[in-house]
Design a protein around this motif. Structure first.
Motif, PDB file in Angstrom:
ATOM      1  N   ASP A 176     -30.604  14.343 -15.864  1.00 29.46           N
ATOM      2  CA  ASP A 176     -29.245  14.608 -16.329  1.00 29.46           C
ATOM      3  C   ASP A 176     -29.139  15.941 -17.057  1.00 29.46           C
ATOM      4  N   THR A 226     -24.733  24.968  -1.386  1.00 29.90           N
ATOM      5  CA  THR A 226     -25.426  23.852  -2.036  1.00 29.90           C
ATOM      6  C   THR A 226     -26.419  24.378  -3.056  1.00 29.90           C
ATOM      7  N   ARG A 236     -28.303  10.226  -7.698  1.00 34.34           N
ATOM      8  CA  ARG A 236     -27.320  10.557  -8.727  1.00 34.34           C
ATOM      9  C   ARG A 236     -25.980  10.871  -8.070  1.00 34.34           C
ATOM     10  N   GLY A 237     -25.083   9.915  -8.045  1.00 35.68           N
ATOM     11  CA  GLY A 237     -23.783  10.143  -7.432  1.00 35.68           C
ATOM     12  C   GLY A 237     -22.766  10.701  -8.397  1.00 35.68           C
ATOM     13  N   HIS A 238     -23.108  10.733  -9.698  1.00 36.83           N
ATOM     14  CA  HIS A 238     -22.150  11.227 -10.669  1.00 36.83           C
ATOM     15  C   HIS A 238     -22.306  12.745 -10.805  1.00 36.83           C
ATOM     16  N   PRO A 239     -21.249  13.442 -11.211  1.00 36.27           N
ATOM     17  CA  PRO A 239     -21.328  14.912 -11.327  1.00 36.27           C
ATOM     18  C   PRO A 239     -22.311  15.351 -12.396  1.00 36.27           C
ATOM     19  N   VAL A 240     -22.915  16.503 -12.155  1.00 35.03           N
ATOM     20  CA  VAL A 240     -23.775  17.166 -13.134  1.00 35.03           C
ATOM     21  C   VAL A 240     -23.044  18.403 -13.618  1.00 35.03           C
ATOM     22  N   GLU A 241     -22.896  18.523 -14.918  1.00 33.31           N
ATOM     23  CA  GLU A 241     -22.222  19.687 -15.486  1.00 33.31           C
ATOM     24  C   GLU A 241     -23.187  20.875 -15.505  1.00 33.31           C
ATOM     25  N   PRO A 252     -18.321  20.646 -12.994  1.00 32.99           N
ATOM     26  CA  PRO A 252     -19.046  19.502 -12.437  1.00 32.99           C
ATOM     27  C   PRO A 252     -19.463  19.757 -10.994  1.00 32.99           C
ATOM     28  N   THR A 254     -21.273  17.627  -7.763  1.00 34.20           N
ATOM     29  CA  THR A 254     -21.697  16.316  -7.280  1.00 34.20           C
ATOM     30  C   THR A 254     -22.614  16.474  -6.078  1.00 34.20           C
ATOM     31  N   ARG A 255     -23.792  15.865  -6.163  1.00 33.79           N
ATOM     32  CA  ARG A 255     -24.795  15.888  -5.094  1.00 33.79           C
ATOM     33  C   ARG A 255     -25.127  17.317  -4.632  1.00 33.79           C
TER      34      ARG A 255
END
Length: 364
Positions: A176, A226, A236-241, A252, A254-255
């Motif tokens: 994360d 990408t 990890r399907g949730h966004p990474v900041e 954000p 995502t993937r």
């Protein structure tokens, strides 16, 4: 003949002609037309070269050399930019077609400043600026990953039992946390999905590697890229900041996929030092900015120094036009001369006029 100019061809972000920060460098006209004269004292010399120490008060600088506060929310200063209707139509064609605008012309014709003029007039926020040089790569323009910094902090936290020397409450370095070590470059930032497009200035593309224009083709066509370091986080399907090119702001992802919602307004400048491949040119709308004629030069001077600034400068205009060969003088040099003249400086004294209206080509 229509001509265009921000005289300097500088970007209001603050850098030297054709691609450096105009909040500081470019004739900005923050005070607007009708402003007072430059206010140089009768004895305008601050430096005498005699070794005597003096505490002097600096006079107000020219409008295009005034610095504005930095920050993500700082409003760009209003700067005069004059462009002919034919050139404006070409800009509009690129906007409607969602194609990059390839801007060519001699130094000082306003190539870089056009991006800032578009952003200001269309209220598109801060211009994302990618100054290209011989070492520039597509990867750097998309994003940068600080793997060394991430590894160093991981080791530090492991050696200190997870505290990392930062005290309680500091998050552990894990999946994360990877976004803290990824920063989008100007091109990557321009492709972040937003409702209104950002303006991206790719400055002096002809100075880059010969393969760089071809490297841009896929990004321009697909409007996406990408980040492999984030793609690997398949669970990890949730966004990474991640960090962005905008100071103190994140976005954000995502993937690991960044795909624009509205294709950015891309302005690419070139000084003509190299030809571009046909496949690249096919995807651009071309705009060549001509040298300003006398009428346009007078309008530029008035826009930056006020409506009365052209009074008594016929000799300076004639000298400037007489010295100017294609690409040999930039319009901001005329503005410098007019600014000094309005302050009472005798430009004919010694080598002063030669220093102000010096040729841009040849050896120095």
């Amino acid at each position: 003949m229509t001509t265009s100019t921000d005289p300097t061809g500088q970007d209001p972000a603050g850098r030297d002609p054709e691609g450096q920060d105009p909040a500081s460098q470019e004739p900005a006209g923050q005070d607007g037309p009708g402003q007072d004269g430059p206010g140089l004292p009768a004895d305008w010399r601050l430096f005498h070269g005699d070794g005597t120490v003096r505490a002097v008060d600096f006079p107000p600088p020219p409008p295009w050399r005034r610095f504005t506060p930095a920050g993500p929310d700082a409003a760009p200063a209003a700067r005069p930019y004059l462009i002919g209707p034919d050139e404006a139509d070409i800009v509009n064609a690129a906007l409607h077609l969602r194609r990059p605008l390839l801007v060519t012309g001699h130094p000082g014709t306003g190539k870089s400043s056009l991006a800032h003029a578009i952003a200001r007039e269309l209220d598109l926020g801060r211009v994302l600026h990618w100054p290209v040089n011989s070492r520039s790569t597509l990867q750097d323009a998309l994003y940068q990953y600080d793997a060394v910094g991430r590894l160093r902090e991981a080791h530090l936290r492991r050696d200190t039992g997870g505290a990392g020397g930062a005290g309680e409450g500091t998050p552990d370095v894990g999946a994360d946390d990877v976004g803290r070590y990824i920063r989008l470059g100007p091109l990557g930032n321009a492709l972040v999905p937003v409702e209104r497009p950002r303006v991206l200035l790719i400055d002096e593309l002809d100075k880059g590697d010969v393969d760089l224009p071809n490297d841009l083709l896929t990004v321009f066509e697909e409007g996406e890229f990408t980040v492999p370091e984030l793609v690997r986080l398949t669970d990890r399907g949730h966004p990474v900041e991640v960090q962005t090119d905008d100071p103190d702001r994140t976005a954000p992802v995502t993937r690991g996929r960044v795909r624009c919602r509205a294709f950015p307004v891309v302005v690419i400048t070139s000084n003509g030092e190299r030809d571009f491949p046909p496949a690249f040119l096919r995807r651009c709308v071309r705009l060549d900015l001509p040298e300003p004629d006398e009428q346009r030069l007078r309008a530029i001077v008035e826009a930056h120094l006020g409506p009365d600034a052209t009074a008594g400068i016929d000799d300076l205009l004639a000298e400037f036009l007489g010295r100017r060969a294609p690409g040999e003088l930039a319009t901001d040099q005329l503005l410098n001369a007019v600014f000094l003249r309005r302050g009472g400086v005798d430009l004919d004294a010694g080598r002063l006029l030669e220093a102000v209206l010096h040729q841009l080509g040849g050896a120095v």
